[in-house]
Design a protein around this motif. Structure first.
Motif, PDB file in Angstrom:
ATOM      1  N   ILE A   1       0.236   4.008  -2.872  1.00 20.06           N
ATOM      2  CA  ILE A   1      -0.765   4.997  -2.465  1.00 20.06           C
ATOM      3  C   ILE A   1      -0.611   6.325  -3.202  1.00 20.06           C
ATOM      4  O   ILE A   1      -1.576   7.072  -3.354  1.00 20.06           O
TER       5      ILE A   1
ATOM      6  N   VAL B   1      -4.296   0.744   8.213  1.00 25.98           N
ATOM      7  CA  VAL B   1      -4.190  -0.688   7.939  1.00 25.98           C
ATOM      8  C   VAL B   1      -3.731  -1.359   9.230  1.00 25.98           C
ATOM      9  O   VAL B   1      -2.560  -1.282   9.594  1.00 25.98           O
TER      10      VAL B   1
ATOM     11  N   VAL C   1       0.063   5.318   7.129  1.00 27.00           N
ATOM     12  CA  VAL C   1      -0.658   4.166   6.589  1.00 27.00           C
ATOM     13  C   VAL C   1      -0.932   3.123   7.668  1.00 27.00           C
ATOM     14  O   VAL C   1      -1.959   2.444   7.628  1.00 27.00           O
TER      15      VAL C   1
ATOM     16  N   ILE D   1       0.838  -1.204   0.000  1.00 30.18           N
ATOM     17  CA  ILE D   1       0.000   0.000   0.000  1.00 30.18           C
ATOM     18  C   ILE D   1       0.871   1.251   0.000  1.00 30.18           C
ATOM     19  O   ILE D   1       0.614   2.201  -0.739  1.00 30.18           O
TER      20      ILE D   1
ATOM     21  N   TYR E   1      -6.536   9.255  -1.155  1.00 30.67           N
ATOM     22  CA  TYR E   1      -6.378   8.402   0.027  1.00 30.67           C
ATOM     23  C   TYR E   1      -5.390   8.962   1.039  1.00 30.67           C
ATOM     24  O   TYR E   1      -5.293   8.455   2.146  1.00 30.67           O
TER      25      TYR E   1
END
Length: 101
Positions: A50, A84, A80, A46, A56
């Motif tokens: 990203i 997550v 992040v 990710i 995001y």
């Protein structure tokens, strides 16, 4: 350049409160691939990608006095690992336990 929220998006933001949740969440359960897949690898994947979806990494900022709809701005403190996260269920990890969680 910042994007302004639409009137509909702003209305959902303004209506949200402790007893009126207007956000959406989801849970997805995946079968790991044969080679395995762990949390650190997911976060790394990710993090690497990203930048392809700038929204995001943004957050909503109010316009002083609500003179206009809020705007999307880059989140300078984006992390992040806040978005997550790893969670676990006790064995056997049934669908009912997941729903309760």
């Amino acid at each position: 350049m910042s994007d302004r929220l639409t009137a509909l998006d702003a209305s959902f933001l303004y209506m949200e409160g402790p007893t009126t949740p207007m956000h959406v969440g989801s849970v997805m359960v995946f079968q790991p691939p044969k080679g395995g897949f762990d949390h650190d690898r997911l976060v790394s994947l990710i993090t690497d990608r990203i930048c392809l979806v700038p929204r995001y990494r943004q957050c909503v900022r109010e316009v002083p006095g609500r003179l206009a709809n809020p705007v999307w701005v880059d989140d300078e403190d984006f992390d992040v690992t806040y978005h997550v996260r790893r969670s676990a269920l006790p064995r056997p990890g049934s669908d009912e336990q997941l729903q309760e969680f």
